[in-house]
Motif scaffolding. Structure first.
Motif, PDB file in Angstrom:
ATOM      1  N   GLY A 151       5.554 -50.069 -11.914  1.00  0.00           N
ATOM      2  CA  GLY A 151       6.177 -49.104 -12.818  1.00  0.00           C
ATOM      3  C   GLY A 151       7.607 -48.847 -12.395  1.00  0.00           C
ATOM      4  O   GLY A 151       8.323 -49.769 -12.036  1.00  0.00           O
ATOM      5  N   ILE A 152       7.994 -47.559 -12.419  1.00  0.00           N
ATOM      6  CA  ILE A 152       9.355 -47.210 -12.013  1.00  0.00           C
ATOM      7  C   ILE A 152       9.310 -46.655 -10.600  1.00  0.00           C
ATOM      8  O   ILE A 152       8.406 -45.911 -10.246  1.00  0.00           O
ATOM      9  CB  ILE A 152       9.967 -46.127 -12.915  1.00  0.00           C
ATOM     10  N   ASP A 185      -6.563 -55.806 -18.059  1.00  0.00           N
ATOM     11  CA  ASP A 185      -6.488 -54.686 -17.124  1.00  0.00           C
ATOM     12  C   ASP A 185      -5.841 -55.113 -15.800  1.00  0.00           C
ATOM     13  O   ASP A 185      -6.453 -55.025 -14.747  1.00  0.00           O
ATOM     14  CB  ASP A 185      -7.921 -54.155 -16.907  1.00  0.00           C
ATOM     15  N   GLU A 186      -4.617 -55.583 -15.883  1.00  0.00           N
ATOM     16  CA  GLU A 186      -3.895 -56.073 -14.706  1.00  0.00           C
ATOM     17  C   GLU A 186      -2.734 -55.143 -14.382  1.00  0.00           C
ATOM     18  O   GLU A 186      -1.849 -54.944 -15.221  1.00  0.00           O
ATOM     19  CB  GLU A 186      -3.322 -57.482 -14.985  1.00  0.00           C
ATOM     20  N   PRO A 187      -2.695 -54.589 -13.170  1.00  0.00           N
ATOM     21  CA  PRO A 187      -1.615 -53.663 -12.818  1.00  0.00           C
ATOM     22  C   PRO A 187      -0.252 -54.347 -12.812  1.00  0.00           C
ATOM     23  O   PRO A 187      -0.134 -55.530 -12.479  1.00  0.00           O
ATOM     24  CB  PRO A 187      -1.973 -53.204 -11.398  1.00  0.00           C
ATOM     25  N   ARG A 188       0.732 -53.568 -13.214  1.00  0.00           N
ATOM     26  CA  ARG A 188       2.121 -54.033 -13.173  1.00  0.00           C
ATOM     27  C   ARG A 188       2.948 -52.931 -12.528  1.00  0.00           C
ATOM     28  O   ARG A 188       2.618 -51.758 -12.677  1.00  0.00           O
ATOM     29  CB  ARG A 188       2.642 -54.287 -14.590  1.00  0.00           C
TER      30      ARG A 188
END
Lengths: 101, 475
Positions: free
Chosen positions: A76-77, A71-74
């Motif tokens: 986006g666009i 559950d690690e944020p990455r």
């Protein structure tokens, strides 16, 4: 045999499925696809002749499970790029024809 | 005709994860629209979903807290969906192999008995985007699209709006205890679909149901159900039929109205999601989750009654919020008097929290200092009037109760000589009250008591004063 009877016989109703999928088909297209789809269904139905007693049902063809991520944020666009894909916009929202529930 | 009501609920709960269900976009509420998005949650062709492991874990924890059986083998399916807030035209959900099956939630009925509301299942799916409606168009924000959404489906076990309300409260409490969701209704963390039907008492088969969609407050569920009960009963009384349909609740007008959805709108054409592999959970893994579960609110309430000898009502108030219950137990462990700590929390602490609009952890008051304050009272170092003053400082700034006692000069006067002087003064200054008391007006003693407290500037030891007054007056 009429379309409706044909649909009943094979359990396949192209007009109904097209309606559910929001596809607008002409009558001649419905008749054409009904015939083609019947052929496909009959072809696949051959598998029903096999003896599958003792064979567990399968919903996936690869025997891999639990493919997940932590559950690690990455990132986006970028918002600007997202909106490049939206022909109509309003207040940062993607505008669409009025939604009627 | 007398009817009975049958209600089933589908409760959608947003899970407390950092990222979305099938992509690494951050979850968030109130961010600028369309800023927490990527090809997966925007439904771009070819984008591939990958499961969020934490969301699976939180769903299993929810299931365990609610007494569900956890599936050893579970999978995701596509559900056809044709609204712009889910642009790939299907929602990834779970059809025939959900993560959790069965379970139940206990509620208290008005007659004091307990009822278990059965759960059918809990499955995991992705939330849709959020629509804003303008005059001729609608606007979509996809920040919410893909947020892990748990759907909890009940059996048709609820038989009144009151029960539905109690169920939702109990469910929210359990989920908050489990820490799986913030359950913030204002932010749409919990949303409810309701199925409701009525039948004449004694009739075997269920009546035709109406479905109420997307209720976002518990009060809304309650009022919508009350309205539906009346509407359906009136139809049945007139010999008319209830039409099976989806209805919309309008909270401003206080009524439901038909959404005129097409009959085949429920034909979702589910099929297995080919882009996701099954979830296989081993017993050892499930047991590990089970062992780490917090105590459930109802069990905690029962334990508070048993262990601390609190009345059931008081225990219920204390366990309503996990943080408050933790605070109570910590204050007691710090040497606080059980009943006194409970009373302080139920009255003063909860009042301050609601005045300030904050949670108990945000208060400068610590559990240890509340415990110490009750000890000061118990030991006779300060009376309740003084203790309230100390509490006010603790609640606003925090501090050490014993030091505040000195600083504020609130030490209780328990010296017999000093008290006797004040009692004598009050008696000689109020001959009429003395006469009243001796003529049988017991309340006159309270007035004299008040006079002594005034003379001591609130610091006299009240039980000692009362004792002394009675002795002198009864002579």
């Amino acid at each position: 045999m009429g379309d409706a009877e044909q649909a009943k016989a094979s359990g396949l109703d192209v007009a109904y499925v097209a309606h559910l999928a929001r596809l607008h088909l002409r009558d001649d297209e419905i008749a054409l696809f009904q015939g083609q789809m019947e052929q496909i269904v009959h072809y696949v139905e051959q598998i029903g002749k096999l003896d599958v007693d003792g064979v567990a049902p399968l919903s996936h063809t690869v025997s891999v499970s639990n493919v997940w991520r932590e559950d690690e944020p990455r990132p986006g666009i970028d918002h600007g790029k997202v909106m490049d894909n939206a022909p109509e916009q309003r207040d940062g929202l993607i505008a669409v024809p009025k939604i009627v529930e | 005709m007398v009817y009975e009501t049958t209600i089933g609920l589908e409760v959608h709960v947003q899970l407390k994860t950092r990222t979305k269900m099938f992509c690494g976009c951050a979850t968030g509420y109130g961010e600028a629209p369309n800023t927490l998005v990527c090809p997966v949650c925007l439904g771009y062709p070819g984008a591939m979903p990958v499961m969020n492991r934490e969301a699976i874990g939180l769903t299993v924890v929810s299931g365990l807290m609610l007494g569900c059986d956890i599936a050893h083998w579970s999978k995701f399916d596509r559900k056809s969906y044709f609204y712009p807030d889910m642009p790939k035209n299907y929602q990834i959900s779970q059809y025939d192999k959900p993560l959790c099956l069965g379970g139940g939630v206990k509620i208290d009925l008005e007659d004091g008995t307990e009822k278990t509301i059965g759960l059918t299942r809990i499955h995991l799916e992705e939330d849709v985007g959020k629509n804003t409606h303008f005059g001729a168009s609608s606007g979509v924000d996809f920040n919410r699209a893909g947020h892990p959404l748990m759907e909890i489906v009940t059996e048709p076990d609820l038989s009144s709006p009151e029960e539905a309300y109690a169920f939702l409260q109990a469910l929210k409490q359990i989920l908050l205890y489990a820490g799986v969701s913030d359950c913030n209704l204002e932010e749409g963390n919990m949303r409810c679909d309701v199925n409701v039907s009525m039948r004449p008492v004694g009739q075997q088969e269920l009546g035709t149901k109406a479905e109420l969609k997307n209720l976002n407050t518990f009060k809304g569920v309650f009022h919508a159900l009350q309205y539906e009960q009346e509407r359906q009963a009136a139809l049945l009384d007139r010999g008319e039929r209830v039409v099976q349909e989806t209805r919309r609740w309008d909270p401003d007008r206080g009524e439901t109205s038909s959404m005129r959805t097409k009959e085949d709108a429920h034909d979702y054409r589910y099929f297995p999601e080919p882009d996701l592999l099954p979830v296989v959970l081993e017993d050892a893994q499930i047991d590990a989750w089970r062992k780490a579960l917090p105590e459930a609110p109802r069990e905690r309430r029962a334990r508070f009654v048993q262990t601390y000898g609190l009345p059931a009502y008081d225990a219920g108030v204390l366990v309503a919020e996990r943080e408050v219950a933790d605070f109570f137990e910590e204050a007691v462990r710090a040497g606080g008097n059980t009943k006194a700590v409970s009373n302080w929390i139920m009255t003063d602490v909860l009042r301050v929290l609601s005045e300030k609009g904050v949670g108990i952890l945000a208060l400068p008051l610590t559990a240890a200092s509340l415990g110490a304050l009750t000890k000061l009272v118990e030991d006779g170092a300060v009376n309740m009037t003084g203790a309230k003053e100390i509490f006010a400082v603790l609640a606003n700034k925090g501090g050490d109760p014993a030091r505040l006692l000195d600083e504020l000069g609130l030490a209780q006067v328990s010296d017999t000589g000093a008290l006797e002087k004040m009692v004598d003064e009050a008696i000689s200054a109020n001959p009429k009250s003395v006469a009243d008391y001796r003529n049988g007006k017991a309340a006159a003693a309270q007035y004299l008591m008040g006079q002594v407290m005034r003379l001591s500037r609130g610091k006299a030891n009240p039980p000692m004063v009362l004792e002394m007054l009675k002795q002198k007056l009864d002579q």
